[in-house]
Design an enzyme around this catalytic site. Structure first.
Site, PDB file in Angstrom:
ATOM      1  N   ASP A  95     -12.150 -42.918 -45.228  1.00 46.44           N
ATOM      2  CA  ASP A  95     -12.287 -41.503 -44.208  1.00 46.44           C
ATOM      3  C   ASP A  95     -12.841 -41.784 -43.323  1.00 46.44           C
ATOM      4  O   ASP A  95     -12.565 -43.781 -42.548  1.00 46.44           O
ATOM      5  CB  ASP A  95     -13.489 -41.244 -45.187  1.00 46.44           C
ATOM      6  CG  ASP A  95     -13.730 -40.407 -46.006  1.00 46.44           C
ATOM      7  OD1 ASP A  95     -12.735 -39.954 -46.916  1.00 46.44           O
ATOM      8  OD2 ASP A  95     -14.651 -40.455 -47.403  1.00 46.44           O
TER       9      ASP A  95
ATOM     10  N   ASP B 123      -9.927 -33.442 -47.027  1.00 46.37           N
ATOM     11  CA  ASP B 123     -11.887 -32.404 -47.352  1.00 46.37           C
ATOM     12  C   ASP B 123     -12.438 -32.109 -46.661  1.00 46.37           C
ATOM     13  O   ASP B 123     -12.473 -31.384 -46.587  1.00 46.37           O
ATOM     14  CB  ASP B 123     -13.183 -34.062 -47.337  1.00 46.37           C
ATOM     15  CG  ASP B 123     -12.937 -35.624 -47.518  1.00 46.37           C
ATOM     16  OD1 ASP B 123     -12.141 -35.392 -48.818  1.00 46.37           O
ATOM     17  OD2 ASP B 123     -12.972 -36.872 -46.860  1.00 46.37           O
TER      18      ASP B 123
END
EC number: 3.4.23.36
Length: 170
Positions: free
Chosen positions: A123, A141
């Site tokens: 991330d 995401d």
């Protein structure tokens, strides 16, 4: 059900490829250029910050001890398979649902590869306000969230004719 894949939602599978490639290229760039937790401020509310997510959305089950890697792998494979079957069964003209399903599949596969390759998801998109940070996330995401939003939106604004065409509700 459409008679061939060309007439079905599978014609939208190019979106899966686009999301997957963009997600993987962005993560490879982060891995090649950032140390863990390294952060570069881009805007007064946005950083690139490399973090590892061993859990799911919003770091759910991040500290669960490792078994969650396999749970989320099974969930990603299961949902991707289910949505692909649904794409095959619906007409190519249902653009909102076809786009939604392919966004979710592309995102799920992008994060799946991370879990299998690294044991965690990379991330790096870090939005914040003053000292409050939203959990870091990635392109996969984002695609999953947009796809889920489109599925919800479609359930409120569309009805289907017997031939599969959308009809506005109300």
């Amino acid at each position: 059900m459409p008679s061939s894949w060309k007439e079905s939602g599978l014609r939208w599978y190019w979106v899966v490829v686009l999301v997957f490639v963009a997600d993987q290229l962005s993560k490879q760039w982060v891995l090649a250029n950032f140390d863990l937790r390294e952060s570069i401020n881009l805007l007064p509310f946005f950083n690139f910050t490399y973090v590892r997510n061993y859990g799911a959305a919003f770091s759910f089950l991040n500290d669960a001890g490792g078994w969650q890697r396999w749970l989320f792998t099974l969930v990603a494979v299961g949902f991707s398979t289910l949505l692909t079957v649904w794409l095959r069964k619906q007409p190519k003209g249902l653009w909102r649902l076809n786009l939604a399903y392919t966004l979710v599949i592309g995102g799920a596969l992008g994060n799946l590869i991370d879990r299998l390759q690294h044991g965690f998801v990379v991330d790096f998109l870090d939005f914040y306000w003053k000292t409050s940070h939203f959990p870091a996330f990635n392109i996969a995401d984002s695609a999953i969230c947009v796809g889920a939003g489109l599925i919800i939106l479609d359930s409120f604004i569309s009805e289907r004719k017997p031939n599969g065409e959308d009809v506005a509700k109300g």
